[in-house]
Design a protein around this motif. Structure first.
Motif, PDB file in Angstrom:
ATOM      1  N   ALA A  15     -15.885  26.490  12.201  1.00 24.39           N
ATOM      2  CA  ALA A  15     -15.354  25.403  11.374  1.00 24.39           C
ATOM      3  C   ALA A  15     -15.135  25.862   9.942  1.00 24.39           C
ATOM      4  CB  ALA A  15     -16.302  24.207  11.407  1.00 24.39           C
ATOM      5  N   GLY A  19     -11.376  26.041   8.282  1.00 27.40           N
ATOM      6  CA  GLY A  19     -11.045  25.165   7.169  1.00 27.40           C
ATOM      7  C   GLY A  19     -11.119  25.825   5.823  1.00 27.40           C
ATOM      8  N   PHE A  21     -13.734  26.706   4.158  1.00 28.20           N
ATOM      9  CA  PHE A  21     -14.769  26.060   3.370  1.00 28.20           C
ATOM     10  C   PHE A  21     -15.715  27.110   2.814  1.00 28.20           C
ATOM     11  CE2 PHE A  21     -13.637  22.898   6.675  1.00 28.20           C
ATOM     12  CZ  PHE A  21     -13.107  21.939   5.833  1.00 28.20           C
ATOM     13  N   ALA A  27     -17.803  21.682   4.870  1.00 26.81           N
ATOM     14  CA  ALA A  27     -17.323  21.630   6.254  1.00 26.81           C
ATOM     15  C   ALA A  27     -17.776  20.349   6.944  1.00 26.81           C
ATOM     16  CB  ALA A  27     -17.807  22.851   7.032  1.00 26.81           C
ATOM     17  N   GLU A  30     -15.968  17.210   5.445  1.00 21.83           N
ATOM     18  CA  GLU A  30     -14.578  17.106   5.895  1.00 21.83           C
ATOM     19  C   GLU A  30     -14.520  16.641   7.345  1.00 21.83           C
ATOM     20  OE1 GLU A  30     -10.566  16.870   5.845  1.00 21.83           O
ATOM     21  OE2 GLU A  30     -11.935  17.097   4.142  1.00 21.83           O
TER      22      GLU A  30
END
Length: 107
Positions: A15, A19, A21, A27, A30
């Motif tokens: 993730a 993303g 992050f 993370a 979001e």
């Protein structure tokens, strides 16, 4: 709110890289925002086929004429709303220029 949870390390790594992050918190937050938006998306999908959008030239011309009529009517009304007095005074007051010393250019 402070919460301690166990999250699969591989899932969190995937993730964060997907993303872009920097932190785990970014993370997770979001992900929570995405879950929150699901309801809005579901409502939009439920409205599918029930909304009508007319973007023809005739429809836009009619809308512009209606807006112009509303503007003209409000301008001719003797009791048209005005900006508050404090706003009118602020616009009329001249702006004083700061001296060079106040602007950080001391010689």
């Amino acid at each position: 709110m402070r919460t301690n949870i166990e999250i699969d390390d591989k899932l969190m790594e995937a993730a964060m890289s997907a993303g872009n992050f920097k932190t785990k918190r970014e993370a997770v937050e979001e992900g929570l925002r995405m879950i929150k938006r699901r309801k809005a998306y579901a409502a939009l999908l439920a409205a599918r086929g029930t909304l009508h959008w007319d973007d023809s030239d005739e429809a836009w011309a009619q809308w512009r004429a209606q807006q112009a009529t509303q503007v003209n009517e409000s301008a001719s009304t003797p009791y048209a709303p005005q900006a508050p007095e404090s706003v009118r005074k602020a616009k009329a007051a001249p702006i004083a220029k700061a001296s060079p010393a106040k602007r950080g250019r001391v010689k």
